[in-house]
Design an enzyme around this catalytic site. Structure first.
Site, PDB file in Angstrom:
ATOM      1  N   PHE A  11      12.338  -2.941   4.346  1.00  0.00           N
ATOM      2  CA  PHE A  11      12.573  -2.996   5.788  1.00  0.00           C
ATOM      3  C   PHE A  11      13.090  -4.372   6.205  1.00  0.00           C
ATOM      4  O   PHE A  11      14.162  -4.496   6.811  1.00  0.00           O
ATOM      5  CB  PHE A  11      11.270  -2.653   6.509  1.00  0.00           C
ATOM      6  CG  PHE A  11      11.297  -2.803   8.004  1.00  0.00           C
ATOM      7  CD1 PHE A  11      12.399  -2.399   8.753  1.00  0.00           C
ATOM      8  CD2 PHE A  11      10.203  -3.334   8.677  1.00  0.00           C
ATOM      9  CE1 PHE A  11      12.421  -2.524  10.141  1.00  0.00           C
ATOM     10  CE2 PHE A  11      10.211  -3.463  10.054  1.00  0.00           C
ATOM     11  CZ  PHE A  11      11.319  -3.071  10.778  1.00  0.00           C
ATOM     12  N   ASN A  82       2.549  -8.448  -5.534  1.00  0.00           N
ATOM     13  CA  ASN A  82       2.550  -9.714  -4.807  1.00  0.00           C
ATOM     14  C   ASN A  82       2.229 -10.889  -5.720  1.00  0.00           C
ATOM     15  O   ASN A  82       3.075 -11.751  -5.960  1.00  0.00           O
ATOM     16  CB  ASN A  82       1.547  -9.634  -3.646  1.00  0.00           C
ATOM     17  CG  ASN A  82       1.937  -8.604  -2.608  1.00  0.00           C
ATOM     18  OD1 ASN A  82       2.965  -8.726  -1.946  1.00  0.00           O
ATOM     19  ND2 ASN A  82       1.138  -7.557  -2.451  1.00  0.00           N
ATOM     20  N   TYR A 132      -4.836  -6.624   0.727  1.00  0.00           N
ATOM     21  CA  TYR A 132      -3.449  -7.011   0.990  1.00  0.00           C
ATOM     22  C   TYR A 132      -3.372  -8.482   1.385  1.00  0.00           C
ATOM     23  O   TYR A 132      -2.568  -9.247   0.847  1.00  0.00           O
ATOM     24  CB  TYR A 132      -2.873  -6.128   2.099  1.00  0.00           C
ATOM     25  CG  TYR A 132      -1.522  -6.594   2.606  1.00  0.00           C
ATOM     26  CD1 TYR A 132      -0.366  -6.417   1.842  1.00  0.00           C
ATOM     27  CD2 TYR A 132      -1.405  -7.210   3.848  1.00  0.00           C
ATOM     28  CE1 TYR A 132       0.861  -6.848   2.302  1.00  0.00           C
ATOM     29  CE2 TYR A 132      -0.174  -7.643   4.321  1.00  0.00           C
ATOM     30  CZ  TYR A 132       0.952  -7.465   3.542  1.00  0.00           C
ATOM     31  OH  TYR A 132       2.172  -7.901   4.002  1.00  0.00           O
ATOM     32  N   LYS A 136      -1.515 -11.501  -0.714  1.00  0.00           N
ATOM     33  CA  LYS A 136      -0.447 -12.306  -0.108  1.00  0.00           C
ATOM     34  C   LYS A 136      -0.822 -13.787  -0.066  1.00  0.00           C
ATOM     35  O   LYS A 136       0.025 -14.664  -0.291  1.00  0.00           O
ATOM     36  CB  LYS A 136      -0.141 -11.804   1.302  1.00  0.00           C
ATOM     37  CG  LYS A 136       0.468 -10.408   1.365  1.00  0.00           C
ATOM     38  CD  LYS A 136       1.823 -10.324   0.685  1.00  0.00           C
ATOM     39  CE  LYS A 136       2.911 -11.005   1.442  1.00  0.00           C
ATOM     40  NZ  LYS A 136       4.255 -10.798   0.843  1.00  0.00           N
TER      41      LYS A 136
END
Length: 303
Positions: A11, A82, A132, A136
């Site tokens: 995206f 990640n 998540y 990150k």
């Protein structure tokens, strides 16, 4: 100047690609993990440092922009997409034998919970409360460590991107998908959280500003927030989207939703550092982002 864009099929990566294409004097090499999209290189950063090193060597980039990453999945998938991916990338760049800038996209989820009504600055404690956010943050710390070892690197901590072509895995994208499917009712998760929605094209502008910043200027901070600087209730965002679509059906909020939304009820960042170091500021209001998201989703309507 040569720019290697990783995650060009995502995206944010899609919009960064379009923004880079508007610049003159750039040669952009795109890399994507999926084989069903057009990219110059097929590359999975988590596969191993050797493959990443070969891609970097062949591209001979002046700048690497990393928009790749895993936003969903179990802990192992998030760590691979990640942490392991970024570890392979910084290893390849540090051993490449040439000066290359790295612009890495992090996430405001790295901060964890923040006090309602406040704007989070880059020096705030980093206490992620989701897998998540933890993955990150680990990636951002790898980039910071690489910068300490001599790599020209910066992490842009992005809040909640929104705008045209937003995927259905996100809150706004899920609502749009239901609307375009002709649902008589829309179902979401709880709408009590507050999010810093930033237009994805503003994010792309910030990425390009960091990527093309002249080398003669002072080094960038290790971390820079990229957001709108405004906290908006998710309910307000959803109701504005429903109004744009002319929807008059029912709205249910018992559909689950992303666990990380409930885990972090307040999100709003301070973007002063981005203004002073990148000359960047968000320029598109939420209404514009939602309008363009709705209009870009027209092809989803069955023919």
């Amino acid at each position: 100047m040569r720019v290697l864009l990783l995650g060009a099929d995502g995206f944010v990566g899609h919009h960064v690609r379009a923004r880079l294409a508007a610049e003159t004097g750039l040669s952009v090499i795109t890399a994507a993990r999926r084989g069903d999209v057009h990219a110059d290189v097929r590359l999975d950063l988590a596969d191993g440092v050797v493959g990443v090193a070969h891609a970097v060597r062949d591209a001979v980039p002046d700048v690497v922009v990393n928009c790749a990453g895993a936003a969903t999945g179990d802990i192992a998938s998030l760590a691979a997409g990640n942490l392991i991916a970024v570890s392979n990338l910084v290893d390849a760049l540090l051993t490449a034998g040439r000066s290359t800038r790295l612009v890495h996209l992090g996430s405001a989820a790295e901060y964890g919970r923040a006090e309602a009504g406040t704007s989070t600055r880059e020096d705030a404690p980093e206490r992620p409360v989701t897998a998540y956010g933890l993955a990150k943050l680990a990636a951002t710390r790898l980039v910071r460590t690489a910068a300490g070892a001599g790599l020209d690197a910066v992490s842009l901590r992005v809040t909640t991107p929104i705008g045209p072509d937003a995927p259905a895995v996100g809150g706004a994208g899920r609502v749009v998908a239901q609307l375009r499917a002709g649902s008589i009712g829309v179902t979401t998760g709880p709408l009590d959280d507050v999010r810093d929605y930033v237009d994805v094209r503003d994010v792309a502008d910030a990425v390009v500003a960091a990527a093309l910043r002249p080398h003669g200027q002072a080094a960038l901070p290790a971390v820079i927030n990229v957001g709108s600087g405004v906290g908006t209730p998710t309910r307000t965002m959803v109701e504005a989207l429903l109004a744009l679509a002319g929807f008059t059906g029912g709205l249910r909020t018992d559909g689950g939703g992303a666990p990380r939304d409930a885990a972090v009820p307040w999100q709003q960042v301070d973007v002063a550092v981005a203004r002073t170091t990148l000359g960047w500021a968000p320029s598109r209001p939420l209404h514009t982002s939602l309008r363009d998201l709705w209009e870009s989703s027209a092809p989803l309507v069955p023919v």
